[in-house]
Design a protein around this motif. Structure first.
Motif, PDB file in Angstrom:
ATOM      1  N   MET A   1       0.840  -1.187   0.000  1.00 30.22           N
ATOM      2  CA  MET A   1       0.000   0.000   0.000  1.00 30.22           C
ATOM      3  C   MET A   1       0.877   1.239   0.000  1.00 30.22           C
ATOM      4  O   MET A   1       2.041   1.209   0.409  1.00 30.22           O
ATOM      5  N   GLU A   2       0.300   2.348  -0.467  1.00 32.35           N
ATOM      6  CA  GLU A   2       0.999   3.619  -0.508  1.00 32.35           C
ATOM      7  C   GLU A   2      -0.009   4.747  -0.385  1.00 32.35           C
ATOM      8  O   GLU A   2      -1.212   4.533  -0.564  1.00 32.35           O
ATOM      9  N   GLY A   3       0.468   5.948  -0.046  1.00 34.60           N
ATOM     10  CA  GLY A   3      -0.389   7.122   0.008  1.00 34.60           C
ATOM     11  C   GLY A   3      -0.387   7.837  -1.326  1.00 34.60           C
ATOM     12  O   GLY A   3       0.152   7.351  -2.321  1.00 34.60           O
ATOM     13  N   TRP A   4      -0.982   9.041  -1.348  1.00 34.69           N
ATOM     14  CA  TRP A   4      -1.089   9.774  -2.602  1.00 34.69           C
ATOM     15  C   TRP A   4       0.280  10.152  -3.153  1.00 34.69           C
ATOM     16  O   TRP A   4       0.473  10.258  -4.362  1.00 34.69           O
ATOM     17  N   GLY A   5       1.262  10.345  -2.282  1.00 34.05           N
ATOM     18  CA  GLY A   5       2.612  10.663  -2.744  1.00 34.05           C
ATOM     19  C   GLY A   5       3.370   9.453  -3.269  1.00 34.05           C
ATOM     20  O   GLY A   5       4.468   9.602  -3.803  1.00 34.05           O
ATOM     21  N   ARG A   6       2.804   8.268  -3.065  1.00 32.97           N
ATOM     22  CA  ARG A   6       3.374   7.008  -3.554  1.00 32.97           C
ATOM     23  C   ARG A   6       4.701   6.660  -2.884  1.00 32.97           C
ATOM     24  O   ARG A   6       5.477   5.842  -3.391  1.00 32.97           O
ATOM     25  N   TYR A   7       4.937   7.291  -1.754  1.00 31.38           N
ATOM     26  CA  TYR A   7       6.097   6.993  -0.926  1.00 31.38           C
ATOM     27  C   TYR A   7       5.707   7.246   0.519  1.00 31.38           C
ATOM     28  O   TYR A   7       5.089   8.276   0.811  1.00 31.38           O
ATOM     29  N   PRO A   8       6.032   6.331   1.455  1.00 31.07           N
ATOM     30  CA  PRO A   8       6.655   5.017   1.259  1.00 31.07           C
ATOM     31  C   PRO A   8       5.610   3.971   0.916  1.00 31.07           C
ATOM     32  O   PRO A   8       4.415   4.260   0.867  1.00 31.07           O
ATOM     33  N   SER A  29     -11.848  -7.727  15.820  1.00 32.61           N
ATOM     34  CA  SER A  29     -11.155  -8.923  15.324  1.00 32.61           C
ATOM     35  C   SER A  29      -9.705  -8.670  14.936  1.00 32.61           C
ATOM     36  O   SER A  29      -8.993  -9.611  14.575  1.00 32.61           O
ATOM     37  N   ARG A  30      -9.248  -7.427  14.988  1.00 32.58           N
ATOM     38  CA  ARG A  30      -7.896  -7.113  14.520  1.00 32.58           C
ATOM     39  C   ARG A  30      -7.191  -6.149  15.471  1.00 32.58           C
ATOM     40  O   ARG A  30      -7.807  -5.308  16.104  1.00 32.58           O
ATOM     41  N   ALA A  31      -5.873  -6.249  15.510  1.00 30.01           N
ATOM     42  CA  ALA A  31      -5.023  -5.249  16.148  1.00 30.01           C
ATOM     43  C   ALA A  31      -4.061  -4.738  15.074  1.00 30.01           C
ATOM     44  O   ALA A  31      -3.927  -5.338  14.005  1.00 30.01           O
ATOM     45  N   GLY A  32      -3.384  -3.622  15.370  1.00 34.57           N
ATOM     46  CA  GLY A  32      -2.504  -3.046  14.358  1.00 34.57           C
ATOM     47  C   GLY A  32      -3.277  -2.521  13.174  1.00 34.57           C
ATOM     48  O   GLY A  32      -2.823  -2.574  12.030  1.00 34.57           O
ATOM     49  N   LEU A  33      -4.481  -1.972  13.463  1.00 32.26           N
ATOM     50  CA  LEU A  33      -5.446  -1.597  12.430  1.00 32.26           C
ATOM     51  C   LEU A  33      -5.495  -0.075  12.278  1.00 32.26           C
ATOM     52  O   LEU A  33      -5.307   0.670  13.227  1.00 32.26           O
ATOM     53  N   ILE A  34      -5.784   0.389  11.065  1.00 34.88           N
ATOM     54  CA  ILE A  34      -6.066   1.809  10.837  1.00 34.88           C
ATOM     55  C   ILE A  34      -7.118   1.909   9.745  1.00 34.88           C
ATOM     56  O   ILE A  34      -7.206   1.045   8.861  1.00 34.88           O
ATOM     57  N   ALA A  35      -7.949   2.940   9.827  1.00 32.50           N
ATOM     58  CA  ALA A  35      -8.976   3.160   8.807  1.00 32.50           C
ATOM     59  C   ALA A  35      -8.370   3.899   7.615  1.00 32.50           C
ATOM     60  O   ALA A  35      -7.443   4.691   7.761  1.00 32.50           O
ATOM     61  N   ARG A  36      -8.931   3.653   6.436  1.00 37.08           N
ATOM     62  CA  ARG A  36      -8.486   4.313   5.210  1.00 37.08           C
ATOM     63  C   ARG A  36      -9.722   4.731   4.425  1.00 37.08           C
ATOM     64  O   ARG A  36     -10.634   3.937   4.230  1.00 37.08           O
ATOM     65  N   GLY A  37      -9.755   5.989   3.995  1.00 42.86           N
ATOM     66  CA  GLY A  37     -10.870   6.471   3.201  1.00 42.86           C
ATOM     67  C   GLY A  37     -10.587   6.339   1.724  1.00 42.86           C
ATOM     68  O   GLY A  37     -10.625   5.244   1.161  1.00 42.86           O
ATOM     69  N   ASN A  38     -10.236   7.459   1.077  1.00 43.62           N
ATOM     70  CA  ASN A  38      -9.960   7.427  -0.360  1.00 43.62           C
ATOM     71  C   ASN A  38      -8.468   7.481  -0.659  1.00 43.62           C
ATOM     72  O   ASN A  38      -8.070   7.703  -1.794  1.00 43.62           O
ATOM     73  N   GLY A  39      -7.638   7.331   0.364  1.00 44.90           N
ATOM     74  CA  GLY A  39      -6.193   7.242   0.153  1.00 44.90           C
ATOM     75  C   GLY A  39      -5.535   8.529  -0.272  1.00 44.90           C
ATOM     76  O   GLY A  39      -4.513   8.494  -0.965  1.00 44.90           O
ATOM     77  N   ARG A  40      -6.054   9.684   0.169  1.00 42.20           N
ATOM     78  CA  ARG A  40      -5.483  10.961  -0.273  1.00 42.20           C
ATOM     79  C   ARG A  40      -4.507  11.596   0.719  1.00 42.20           C
ATOM     80  O   ARG A  40      -3.971  12.659   0.431  1.00 42.20           O
ATOM     81  N   SER A  41      -4.311  10.992   1.892  1.00 44.08           N
ATOM     82  CA  SER A  41      -3.206  11.467   2.712  1.00 44.08           C
ATOM     83  C   SER A  41      -1.915  11.083   1.977  1.00 44.08           C
ATOM     84  O   SER A  41      -1.836  10.039   1.347  1.00 44.08           O
ATOM     85  N   TYR A  42      -0.921  11.941   2.054  1.00 39.85           N
ATOM     86  CA  TYR A  42       0.216  11.816   1.144  1.00 39.85           C
ATOM     87  C   TYR A  42       1.194  10.707   1.532  1.00 39.85           C
ATOM     88  O   TYR A  42       1.790  10.083   0.670  1.00 39.85           O
ATOM     89  N   GLY A  43       1.383  10.497   2.827  1.00 39.42           N
ATOM     90  CA  GLY A  43       2.404   9.558   3.261  1.00 39.42           C
ATOM     91  C   GLY A  43       1.838   8.246   3.761  1.00 39.42           C
ATOM     92  O   GLY A  43       1.108   7.548   3.052  1.00 39.42           O
ATOM     93  N   ASP A  44       2.162   7.902   5.027  1.00 39.13           N
ATOM     94  CA  ASP A  44       1.828   6.581   5.556  1.00 39.13           C
ATOM     95  C   ASP A  44       0.776   6.622   6.663  1.00 39.13           C
ATOM     96  O   ASP A  44       0.647   5.690   7.434  1.00 39.13           O
ATOM     97  N   ALA A  45      -0.007   7.709   6.721  1.00 34.90           N
ATOM     98  CA  ALA A  45      -0.997   7.858   7.791  1.00 34.90           C
ATOM     99  C   ALA A  45      -2.158   6.880   7.651  1.00 34.90           C
ATOM    100  O   ALA A  45      -2.765   6.490   8.643  1.00 34.90           O
ATOM    101  N   ALA A  46      -2.506   6.486   6.432  1.00 35.00           N
ATOM    102  CA  ALA A  46      -3.655   5.604   6.206  1.00 35.00           C
ATOM    103  C   ALA A  46      -3.224   4.219   5.762  1.00 35.00           C
ATOM    104  O   ALA A  46      -3.929   3.534   5.026  1.00 35.00           O
ATOM    105  N   ILE A  47      -2.057   3.798   6.237  1.00 37.55           N
ATOM    106  CA  ILE A  47      -1.573   2.443   5.979  1.00 37.55           C
ATOM    107  C   ILE A  47      -1.431   1.746   7.327  1.00 37.55           C
ATOM    108  O   ILE A  47      -0.654   2.174   8.186  1.00 37.55           O
ATOM    109  N   GLY A  48      -2.190   0.688   7.539  1.00 30.68           N
ATOM    110  CA  GLY A  48      -2.144  -0.029   8.804  1.00 30.68           C
ATOM    111  C   GLY A  48      -0.844  -0.781   8.974  1.00 30.68           C
ATOM    112  O   GLY A  48      -0.324  -1.362   8.010  1.00 30.68           O
ATOM    113  N   GLU A  49      -0.320  -0.785  10.200  1.00 24.59           N
ATOM    114  CA  GLU A  49       0.904  -1.532  10.458  1.00 24.59           C
ATOM    115  C   GLU A  49       0.712  -3.007  10.107  1.00 24.59           C
ATOM    116  O   GLU A  49       1.585  -3.621   9.499  1.00 24.59           O
TER     117      GLU A  49
END
Length: 440
Positions: A1-8, A29-49
């Motif tokens: 997975m990647e953000g809008w900036g495609r890095y990292p 049912s999960r740990a290490g989880l994060i929500a993701r909307g339309n993937g427009r944050s630029y970096g790694d904020a919407a990528i779950g560990e």
């Protein structure tokens, strides 16, 4: 997975949720989880560990009350859908970022700011209530009076307090879908800061900066001050045109541009043409369609491919007004000397914010886009030092590489935020790559 900036880029299990009642089950049912909307944050904020919960399917608007103009929507509703539904009815969101292809949940989590932050604050300032799925799957109602600490931690909290299921916020009434825009051309950064100060009475105010100009022209700018056009200003325009919603963008980048395409020469040529065109319009007030005024880059689908497959970084900082001129001058001088110019360089005046990790603070924010190339990280580290020394900070929704030192120096309420995460169990449950990288 990647953000809008495609890095990292990072591997993460992807889960999909389309029904609100399934959110609790997904969270429990999960740990290490994060929500993701339309993937427009630029970096790694919407990528779950470990796991990423796709929430764009939660896309229903559930209620609207015309008396107080309050709209309740599921978190996956796109801003573009709100605009398409409500601009023709004479309403506009209270705050919009630079793209309409973001979800409402993402706007809350990032506490997005727009061209009117100096007057109207961030999006979170207009949210009256949230439904939040916390660790363990319980759904809590959060507002300024109900679970207030959790409310202010969630606004700007980058999804690290729980999964936003629903949000209620107030729209503003408008007489047309056009913006009466006044353009001011300035010859240097000092004049640009003065112009933004002088136009703070305008509802909307933003500056485009020529980031490659040097010497006496360092930071030459175009300031665009705008107001929602009144009935008198749109004249005899038919109602269909007065509130028109433009068709989706027809231009798209079908492939990644080679990195040599965006270089000092091409960016300098673009900046010169753009500055001259803006200068010619500076003596008049013009009507600009709301879509073009607020979302110019949305006219090109997948514009992030401009920077090539290696991706790009956006560096957005805010510094207090007292040090804005020397600090921003230092940043622009380093960019100009490096030759790593940005064809998109934006300067805005910001006010205070209420979210515990919200980015805005009284001062000026500068945003610059840079392709991922050799040497860019060292340059940005040098710039971060200037920002930290001035008491500023970086925007988490745009960040992909700042150090823990830079982050911790910029967010004075970080320890309180961490403590709340610990008390609610969110620290053991909601974990993005950004959270891991910055030790949140």
């Amino acid at each position: 997975m990647e953000g809008w900036g495609r890095y990292p880029r990072h591997d993460s299990e992807v889960m999909d949720c389309r029904l609100p009642e399934k959110l609790s089950e997904s969270v429990a049912s999960r740990a290490g989880l994060i929500a993701r909307g339309n993937g427009r944050s630029y970096g790694d904020a919407a990528i779950g560990e470990r796991s990423t919960l796709m929430c764009s399917g939660l896309n229903r608007m559930t209620s609207f009350h015309s008396i107080d103009r309050s709209l309740t929507v599921e978190a996956g509703v796109l801003l573009s859908d709100v605009l398409r539904a409500f601009v023709p009815r004479g309403y506009f969101p209270p705050v919009v970022p630079g793209t309409k292809f973001v979800t409402i949940g993402g706007m809350v989590a990032s506490d997005v700011h727009g061209k009117n932050h100096h007057r109207d604050g961030g999006f979170g300032d207009h949210v009256s209530e949230l439904k939040l799925v916390v660790a363990g799957g319980e759904i809590l109602t959060c507002s300024r009076t109900s679970n207030p600490e959790l409310f202010f931690a969630t606004v700007g909290g980058m999804g690290m307090t729980g999964i936003i299921a629903e949000a209620t916020f107030a729209l503003r009434s408008i007489e047309s879908g056009w913006i009466a825009q006044r353009t001011i051309a300035t010859e240097n950064l000092g004049d640009a800061l003065k112009a933004l100060q002088q136009t703070e009475g305008a509802t909307y105010s933003v500056a485009w900066i020529d980031c490659l100009s040097q010497g006496a022209s360092l930071g030459r700018s175009l300031i665009f001050a705008g107001e929602h056009a009144t009935l008198d200003q749109v004249g005899g325009m038919p109602e269909a045109d007065r509130f028109s919603v433009r068709n989706a963008a027809k231009i798209s980048l079908p492939f990644d541009l080679p990195q040599w395409a965006l270089n000092r020469t091409s960016i300098a040529a673009f900046n010169e043409l753009y500055f001259r065109a803006g200068t010619r319009k500076s003596a008049q007030t013009s009507l600009v369609h709301w879509d073009k005024y607020f979302f110019p880059l949305d006219g090109i689908l997948e514009w992030n491919r401009l920077y090539g497959r290696r991706g790009f970084l956006q560096h957005q900082c805010v510094v207090p007004a007292r040090d804005a001129l020397p600090v921003l001058s230092g940043i622009l001088e380093r960019f100009a000397r490096s030759g790593k110019g940005s064809f998109l360089a934006v300067l805005k005046k910001l006010g205070a914010s209420s979210g515990m990790l919200s980015f805005p603070m009284p001062g000026y924010t500068l945003a610059l886009d840079l392709p991922v190339t050799q040497g860019v990280f060292r340059l940005l580290d040098e710039i971060d030092e200037l920002v930290v020394k001035a008491g500023g900070r970086l925007y988490l929704a745009k960040d992909a590489r700042q150090s823990r030192h830079t982050f911790e120096a910029g967010y004075p309420r970080l320890n309180a935020f961490k403590e709340l995460r610990k008390v609610t169990g969110a620290d053991r449950h909601f974990e993005s790559r950004l959270a891991m990288r910055l030790g949140i």
